[in-house]
Design an enzyme around this catalytic site. Structure first.
Site, PDB file in Angstrom:
ATOM      1  N   ALA A 119      -9.492 -47.875 -44.989  1.00 23.88           N
ATOM      2  CA  ALA A 119     -10.837 -47.997 -44.442  1.00 23.88           C
ATOM      3  C   ALA A 119     -10.892 -48.661 -43.068  1.00 23.88           C
ATOM      4  O   ALA A 119     -11.958 -49.096 -42.631  1.00 23.88           O
ATOM      5  CB  ALA A 119     -11.716 -48.776 -45.419  1.00 23.88           C
ATOM      6  N   ASN A 175      -7.902 -54.189 -50.572  1.00 25.03           N
ATOM      7  CA  ASN A 175      -6.978 -53.166 -50.091  1.00 25.03           C
ATOM      8  C   ASN A 175      -6.749 -53.245 -48.586  1.00 25.03           C
ATOM      9  O   ASN A 175      -5.613 -53.124 -48.113  1.00 25.03           O
ATOM     10  CB  ASN A 175      -7.478 -51.772 -50.471  1.00 25.03           C
ATOM     11  CG  ASN A 175      -7.233 -51.452 -51.938  1.00 25.03           C
ATOM     12  OD1 ASN A 175      -6.322 -51.983 -52.554  1.00 25.03           O
ATOM     13  ND2 ASN A 175      -8.051 -50.598 -52.495  1.00 25.03           N
ATOM     14  N   HIS A 203     -15.904 -53.954 -41.710  1.00 25.72           N
ATOM     15  CA  HIS A 203     -14.629 -54.663 -41.602  1.00 25.72           C
ATOM     16  C   HIS A 203     -14.423 -55.069 -40.141  1.00 25.72           C
ATOM     17  O   HIS A 203     -14.478 -54.225 -39.242  1.00 25.72           O
ATOM     18  CB  HIS A 203     -13.466 -53.775 -42.044  1.00 25.72           C
ATOM     19  CG  HIS A 203     -13.526 -53.372 -43.479  1.00 25.72           C
ATOM     20  ND1 HIS A 203     -13.439 -54.269 -44.525  1.00 25.72           N
ATOM     21  CD2 HIS A 203     -13.663 -52.140 -44.062  1.00 25.72           C
ATOM     22  CE1 HIS A 203     -13.513 -53.629 -45.667  1.00 25.72           C
ATOM     23  NE2 HIS A 203     -13.656 -52.341 -45.418  1.00 25.72           N
TER      24      HIS A 203
END
Length: 252
Positions: A119, A175, A203
């Site tokens: 991601a 992750n 993020h």
């Protein structure tokens, strides 16, 4: 053409099956037989209810798109059967004993373990940390309280610490930080924020070292059929699979 065995038939498994290009999904396994049958119908592969039979299928590579527990349960067996492995649930590798054993098994069997970018962006150049020390490696993730299973009316930090500790309380949210740490060769620092004003996963990567410094912000669009999954994460697996046999390798 590359022949894939798909381990896990959730949202990411659906996206892989629907957009398979440059590879064939010939075998499908899920602990819920109906899910495996559904995916097999999409990709015209064969559904398996027995994992040993799934491993015996004619595949070159197994893609784990299930869960941390599935990766821990099956990864070593995949490698021992001399099949390459893509691990999506990279949180499984927070256990250093498990990770080292997988690497040793892959080396012994002549196989490869692939970790998709997932991601975020910028994972390839983080590998310079294995050569020149990175002095700051921080991931700040912001999610809606609902996606974290919380109720909150104001923005609040719910975790601050190392990635390997974050998995103990938030196993579905590590992750990205684990992938960062594996690339850089050191455990990443993590801040996890719950913010009721956001409807996407955000993020932010803060990296400093002898090379200079960088800041990357990624605002992820949720997968169409599962808001808990980043669409970028699914696309990164498709990109990896499509380019695995390419004679031209781009990126570090």
């Amino acid at each position: 053409m590359l022949r894939i065995g798909l381990l896990g038939c959730g949202n990411i498994g659906h996206i892989i099956a629907q957009h398979a290009e440059g590879f064939v999904i010939s075998a499908v396994f899920d602990k819920v037989p109906e899910r495996a049958a559904e995916i097999a119908g999409i990709c015209h592969g064969k559904a398996y209810g027995d994992f040993a039979a799934f491993l015996d299928a004619d595949t070159d590579l197994v893609v784990e798109a299930a869960s941390v527990s599935a990766a821990r349960a099956h990864a070593r067996e995949v490698l021992l059967n001399k099949k390459n492995l893509v691990i999506m649930s990279v949180g499984a590798l927070t256990d250093p004993v498990f990770k080292d054993d997988l690497v040793a098994t892959a080396r012994k069997t002549g196989t490869k373990i692939y970790i998709p970018s997932g991601a975020i962006f910028g994972l390839d150049n983080l590998k310079i940390g294995q050569i020149s020390p990175i002095t700051k490696l921080l991931l700040k993730t912001t999610k809606s309280p609902q996606s974290l299973g919380l109720t909150a009316t104001t923005r609040q930090r719910i975790f601050s610490g190392k990635a390997h500790d974050c998995i103990k309380s938030y196993p579905k949210n590590v992750n990205v930080s684990v992938a960062m740490g594996l690339a850089a060769g050191q455990d990443a620092d993590v801040e996890l924020w719950a913010d009721p004003s956001v409807d996407k996963n955000i993020h932010e990567l803060f990296i400093e070292g002898s090379f200079g410094e960088t800041y990357i912000k990624v605002t992820n669009v949720p997968s169409p059929d599962n808001p808990a999954t980043s669409y970028l994460a699914a696309l990164s697996i498709l990109s990896l699979l499509k380019n695995l046999d390419s004679p031209l390798v781009i990126g570090t």
